[in-house]
Design a protein around this motif. Structure first.
Motif, PDB file in Angstrom:
ATOM      1  N   PHE A  47       0.824  -1.206   0.000  1.00  0.00           N
ATOM      2  CA  PHE A  47       0.000   0.000   0.000  1.00  0.00           C
ATOM      3  C   PHE A  47       0.861   1.259   0.000  1.00  0.00           C
ATOM      4  O   PHE A  47       0.637   2.185  -0.797  1.00  0.00           O
ATOM      5  N   ILE A  88       1.341   4.192  -3.312  1.00  0.00           N
ATOM      6  CA  ILE A  88       0.781   5.548  -3.324  1.00  0.00           C
ATOM      7  C   ILE A  88       1.512   6.473  -4.302  1.00  0.00           C
ATOM      8  O   ILE A  88       0.878   7.074  -5.184  1.00  0.00           O
ATOM      9  N   SER A 100       1.164   5.306  -8.075  1.00  0.00           N
ATOM     10  CA  SER A 100      -0.213   5.436  -8.563  1.00  0.00           C
ATOM     11  C   SER A 100      -0.557   6.897  -8.834  1.00  0.00           C
ATOM     12  O   SER A 100      -1.174   7.237  -9.855  1.00  0.00           O
ATOM     13  N   TYR A 101      -0.171   7.763  -7.918  1.00  0.00           N
ATOM     14  CA  TYR A 101      -0.405   9.194  -8.112  1.00  0.00           C
ATOM     15  C   TYR A 101       0.279   9.682  -9.378  1.00  0.00           C
ATOM     16  O   TYR A 101      -0.316  10.408 -10.192  1.00  0.00           O
ATOM     17  N   TRP A 106      -9.257  11.436  -6.321  1.00  0.00           N
ATOM     18  CA  TRP A 106      -8.394  10.854  -5.285  1.00  0.00           C
ATOM     19  C   TRP A 106      -8.955   9.519  -4.774  1.00  0.00           C
ATOM     20  O   TRP A 106      -8.196   8.574  -4.533  1.00  0.00           O
ATOM     21  N   ILE A 162      -6.659   6.139  -5.107  1.00  0.00           N
ATOM     22  CA  ILE A 162      -6.257   5.367  -3.926  1.00  0.00           C
ATOM     23  C   ILE A 162      -6.898   3.985  -3.913  1.00  0.00           C
ATOM     24  O   ILE A 162      -6.238   2.982  -3.617  1.00  0.00           O
ATOM     25  N   SER A 163      -8.171   3.909  -4.263  1.00  0.00           N
ATOM     26  CA  SER A 163      -8.850   2.611  -4.205  1.00  0.00           C
ATOM     27  C   SER A 163      -8.371   1.667  -5.290  1.00  0.00           C
ATOM     28  O   SER A 163      -8.145   0.473  -5.036  1.00  0.00           O
ATOM     29  N   PRO A 180      -3.059   1.791  -4.816  1.00  0.00           N
ATOM     30  CA  PRO A 180      -2.590   0.996  -3.671  1.00  0.00           C
ATOM     31  C   PRO A 180      -3.718   0.250  -2.966  1.00  0.00           C
ATOM     32  O   PRO A 180      -3.487  -0.776  -2.330  1.00  0.00           O
ATOM     33  N   GLY A 181      -4.960   0.747  -3.105  1.00  0.00           N
ATOM     34  CA  GLY A 181      -6.077   0.130  -2.405  1.00  0.00           C
ATOM     35  C   GLY A 181      -6.429  -1.266  -2.875  1.00  0.00           C
ATOM     36  O   GLY A 181      -7.156  -1.990  -2.186  1.00  0.00           O
TER      37      GLY A 181
END
Length: 545
Positions: A90, A94, A97-98, A263, A267-268, A271-272
């Motif tokens: 996770f 982050i 992914s961003y 966002w 996130i989901s 890393p989610g």
């Protein structure tokens, strides 16, 4: 003197659609293989992109991984191992992914400007491609097991069917995959969650018995070495973020109006993904205990089709239970293996195009990737799942940790790595010691530990070695080199910036004098060889700069 280029005027029809001149260009533009995904193509909402990306984690191998860890190390150690791996995955997911969602580029393009250099990511592209065909083979084997149980189809034919059936879907890229994932997700969730929830509701005491299970190794409570061995297997899945990114690069631009949903989606679906993955692994450990209590042979306990058939049989008669289990397996296999084949084709194409200066088309590598997976299935790699993933995790952890650290620390804390991404040939050095040395040391030392060459004590801790060495060396190498090997040149010969004041990629279209197509600003640069503007892929295919 920098060559000055005027900004071309492009009408709205051109901006919304560019008619390619040949089939090769058409296939390239369909999913913008090896290049920036432009505004004009990214028409999906954040929610659609997120659901499509999460469809890529429909694989059932998580249940097998959790089952094998739970049986080997006991419930307590298995849960700690799964949670530890999930936290690492996770946190490292982050920043990458961003970056993918913000700048609309895949993991290979991110890695080029995040410490590896233009050619430095050829090896990491192959590592990622290896991940995709390993997991394709695992999921294909699970589907073949389901077809054999439900329809009596021999395994070798099941392997072939599970491989061939995904090829037509993958060829059409993101447009087809988004529809497939959105349509199949509700049924997949119902078939996967419903029976397990019913089993726990009907047998709540079994959860208590499972919590006390010490495993076949008879571990008494918490054992750190066992946790690390289990985490090493789970951490092989850290590479899944690359497949999530292959979808996240199609996120719409972040604006003031959509920033909350943007966002949440990043996130989901970024890393989610590991939250659902960890839940599936823990569920797999529970189902293995359930099957063991029901006296199933050990060889069947880690097979998801056996797990879900047994669970379904608590609700409906045997033949219907087998049918539902087969449906679940087939849906899961298709959902994940279209992603495996798709992402693998991107990685193989990227490595091949840079090395040979020739672009054969992504479809060639879809077939190539699937063929390797089919060979692994026929070799029965499912039976050595834990060993394969434990070994592979050393490479995967080293790569992702180095890239994530470069983005989070070198770019945003130390300021030694340029914040705006760069992936174009000619703008980057061929090799950057920051990423290559850090990755090589982290992967090399962890593999030595994995095989016991650093002593028996360190053998279980190879994932931690890869993690710590990669995290420490990446900023250290940036400091030592003073960040001088990130950019070969700072200006690409076009006056308009690639990103606006808020960091959003600029959508102005430029005409490539080589392939005669229009591309948005982040994907073009001036070429002295062509005496004009060219796109990044045409620059890649130049025999000499």
């Amino acid at each position: 003197m920098r060559p000055k280029q005027s900004i071309p005027v492009v009408d709205k029809a051109q901006r919304s659609h560019v008619e390619p001149s040949n089939s090769a260009v058409n296939e390239t533009l369909e999913d913008y293989t090896l290049r920036y995904a432009p505004h004009s193509f990214r028409k999906w909402t954040p929610g659609v992109v997120a659901v499509t990306a999460l469809g890529g984690i429909a694989y059932l191998a998580d249940f097998s991984i959790g089952a094998s860890i739970g049986l080997a190390y006991g419930t307590t150690n298995a849960i700690f191992a799964i949670i530890l791996a999930a936290i690492v995955i996770f946190l490292t997911g982050i920043p990458v992914s961003y970056y993918a969602a913000r700048y609309n580029i895949d993991l290979d393009l991110i890695s080029r400007g995040a410490g590896f250099g233009y050619y430095g990511t050829v090896i990491t592209s192959i590592i990622f491609a290896s991940f995709t065909f390993i997991f394709f083979a695992l999921e294909g084997a699970i589907m073949a097991q389901g077809l054999k149980m439900g329809l009596g189809i021999p395994l070798w034919i099941g392997y072939l069917l599970s491989s061939v059936m995904v090829i037509p879907l993958v060829i059409f890229g993101m447009k087809a995959l988004s529809k497939l994932q959105v349509w199949t997700t509700p049924l997949w969730l119902f078939l996967m969650v419903g029976p397990v929830a019913y089993l726990i509701f009907k047998n709540p005491s079994m959860v208590t018995d499972w919590a006390a299970f010490s495993g076949t190794g008879h571990y008494q409570g918490f054992d750190f070495a066992a946790v690390m061995l289990g985490a090493g297997v789970c951490l092989a899945l850290i590479m899944q973020i690359g497949e999530q990114i292959d979808y996240l690069r199609f996120m719409p631009a972040k604006t003031e109006e959509n920033k909350v949903s943007w966002w949440i989606a990043v996130i989901s679906a970024g890393p989610g993904w590991v939250v659902l993955g960890a839940i599936k692994q823990i569920t797999g450990a529970f189902l293995a205990f359930y099957l063991m209590a029901n006296m199933l042979p050990e060889s069947a306990i880690t097979e998801p089709v056996q797990q879900f058939t047994s669970v379904f049989q608590n609700i409906i008669p045997g033949s219907f239970a087998i049918g539902l289990a087969v449906i679940l397996v087939v849906i899961s296999q298709i959902k994940i293996n279209v992603t495996n084949a798709y992402s693998g084709s991107l990685s193989w194409t990227s490595a091949y195009a840079r090395v040979t200066k020739h672009y054969p088309g992504r479809i060639i590598f879809v077939i190539f990737n699937v063929s390797i997976a089919l060979l692994l299935m026929e070799m029965d790699m499912f039976s050595v799942l834990g060993k394969i993933l434990g070994f592979y995790s050393n490479f995967a952890i080293a790569w992702i940790v180095v890239v994530a650290t470069d983005i989070a620390i070198n770019k945003y804390v130390l300021g030694l790595s340029p914040k705006e991404p760069e992936f174009r040939r000619g703008m980057l050095y061929d090799f950057n010691p920051v990423g290559l040395v850090s990755f090589g040391a982290a992967a090399g030392l962890s593999i030595l530990a994995f095989f016991g060459l650093l002593g028996d004590f360190l053998a279980p801790y190879s994932p931690i070695i890869a993690l710590v060495v990669g995290f420490i060396l990446t900023p250290l190498m940036a400091i030592i080199t003073k960040g001088k090997y990130y950019l070969k040149q700072s200006h690409d010969g076009i006056e308009e910036p690639r990103f606006d004041n808020e960091g959003t990629p600029v959508a102005t279209l430029y005409y490539c004098v080589e392939c005669k197509q229009h591309y948005e600003r982040p994907d073009v640069l001036h070429s002295h060889k062509h005496n004009g503007i060219v796109c990044s892929l045409c620059k890649t295919l130049e025999k000499s700069i």
